[in-house]
Enzyme design. Sequence first.
Site, PDB file in Angstrom:
ATOM      1  N   CYS A  61      -1.891  -0.844   7.564  1.00 45.60           N
ATOM      2  CA  CYS A  61      -1.051   0.355   7.515  1.00 45.60           C
ATOM      3  C   CYS A  61      -1.075   1.110   8.836  1.00 45.60           C
ATOM      4  O   CYS A  61      -0.055   1.633   9.285  1.00 45.60           O
ATOM      5  CB  CYS A  61      -1.508   1.255   6.371  1.00 45.60           C
ATOM      6  SG  CYS A  61      -1.272   0.517   4.742  1.00 45.60           S
ATOM      7  N   CYS A  84      -5.753   1.616   6.203  1.00 46.11           N
ATOM      8  CA  CYS A  84      -6.406   0.384   6.629  1.00 46.11           C
ATOM      9  C   CYS A  84      -5.774  -0.109   7.930  1.00 46.11           C
ATOM     10  O   CYS A  84      -4.850   0.507   8.471  1.00 46.11           O
ATOM     11  CB  CYS A  84      -6.267  -0.674   5.548  1.00 46.11           C
ATOM     12  SG  CYS A  84      -4.574  -1.254   5.303  1.00 46.11           S
ATOM     13  N   GLU A  97       1.107   3.777   1.930  1.00 46.36           N
ATOM     14  CA  GLU A  97       1.701   4.098   3.228  1.00 46.36           C
ATOM     15  C   GLU A  97       2.916   3.215   3.520  1.00 46.36           C
ATOM     16  O   GLU A  97       3.948   3.688   4.002  1.00 46.36           O
ATOM     17  CB  GLU A  97       0.665   3.908   4.352  1.00 46.36           C
ATOM     18  CG  GLU A  97      -0.614   4.741   4.183  1.00 46.36           C
ATOM     19  CD  GLU A  97      -1.733   3.962   3.504  1.00 46.36           C
ATOM     20  OE1 GLU A  97      -1.456   3.369   2.441  1.00 46.36           O
ATOM     21  OE2 GLU A  97      -2.859   3.964   4.019  1.00 46.36           O
ATOM     22  N   HIS A 118       0.844  -1.186   0.000  1.00 47.13           N
ATOM     23  CA  HIS A 118       0.000   0.000   0.000  1.00 47.13           C
ATOM     24  C   HIS A 118       0.883   1.241   0.000  1.00 47.13           C
ATOM     25  O   HIS A 118       2.064   1.180   0.360  1.00 47.13           O
ATOM     26  CB  HIS A 118      -0.909   0.010   1.224  1.00 47.13           C
ATOM     27  CG  HIS A 118      -2.001  -1.016   1.166  1.00 47.13           C
ATOM     28  ND1 HIS A 118      -3.073  -1.024   2.037  1.00 47.13           N
ATOM     29  CD2 HIS A 118      -2.184  -2.078   0.335  1.00 47.13           C
ATOM     30  CE1 HIS A 118      -3.862  -2.039   1.752  1.00 47.13           C
ATOM     31  NE2 HIS A 118      -3.340  -2.692   0.718  1.00 47.13           N
TER      32      HIS A 118
END
Length: 442
Positions: free
Chosen positions: A91, A88, A60, A58
């Site tokens: 993360c 999420c 992040e 992701h």
Amino acid sequence: MVQGMPLDDAHFMRQALVQAHAAAARGEVPVGAVVVYQGRVIAQGCNAPIATHDPSAHAEMVALRAAAQVLGNYRLEGCELFVTLEPCAMCSGALLHARFKRVVFGASDPKTGAAGSVVNLFAHPRLNHQTTVEGGVLAHECGEVLAGFFQQRRAAQRLRAHPLRDDALRTPEARFAQLPNTPWPPQYVSDLPSLQGLRLHYLDVKPSPPPADGCTQEESITWLCLHGSPAWSHLYRQMIPVWTAAGGRVVAPDLIGFGKSDKPKKPNTHRWAWHRQVLLELVERLDLCNVVLVVYDGSGWLGLTLPLAARQRYRGLLALNAPTNAENDPAYTAPFPDAGHRAALRAFAQSAPKPIASEAQDDAALWQATVAYWQQPPGPCLAGTDVQDPALRELLRQMNTMNTVHAAGVLDFSAHTAGLACAFFMGGAAAAGALGGAQRPG
């Protein structure tokens, strides 16, 4: 911009948006992030799980890994993360473990957001590190990037499912985006034999409550709503909620060349017998039963002939007589962005069916069979007076049966008319008085 937020927050979020656009360009979900330390960006990242075959990639995670390399430490104390979408759970946990000072996100994520939308991992006081969280920075801009990406993806999926023929055009979805009162999902079919790959759009709206009074789905009414030129299924938008709330199903197709259906470039494609065959195949495909035909203007001739092919499927007729305001309503110009999309309009204007005076033997035989059928209709028929379609007007004149009621005044496309129709077809002849001036032909 969130009221009172630091100007730097918007500045850094715009840099995260650059990363989001980079992700979209690679076919990834457009989420971008930047890591800020002591007032400057030290790392950036965008979504990359598809390209890297890494479910943890992701935006992040990509950015914090890069930041850890820059600072030479897996602890990122004093760092701030700016990300275009609410983090999420994965993360959020990594950000807490890395001991970020602050996390700032743009759009909320109501499905997987772990910074307040679904859960808030940052709000647990028992954790040994506390990270400040702020959301809503440039939320509209961040949300627009995501919305645009998924809209394009859905359009691409529809195109793959229903590829556009070389001899046809397809109205861009953007032309319909701002139309009111169209909350029902579009349905498409392109594999009916007569379509030969052309994509036909239709609405198929099921009952909102179960059918009332113990009535089974097979016994409840199916309203098959047909349109003339230049209208399309949008015409029935005020009637659909009334009929589905009463336990009915509503099917409203766009004829090929109209609405959201494909538009062949050549006017000679639009033969009435062909349009009729397409509708017959659609009725069979959807297995429609207990059908009340709803017709208007140019749809009258097409609709009236349909029961001849499957008499057991039909139970009545609703013939509307209200004029549409097509010239001044953007809903009726939306499907036709240029002359190339208007072949059906030209064809319908030049070749309106005239079965009453037709010299073609097939047309004459079909007309005679249609008249004979509707002189002994399968159930109640409700018609407005002074309908414009000459074929429909002539047929209604000949329908001097006890099952036919001619309603005085206008039967338009309003919720009020839909309610009257419900009362009539669900209550039978006893409901005729509710129509206010409705009368049987003498």
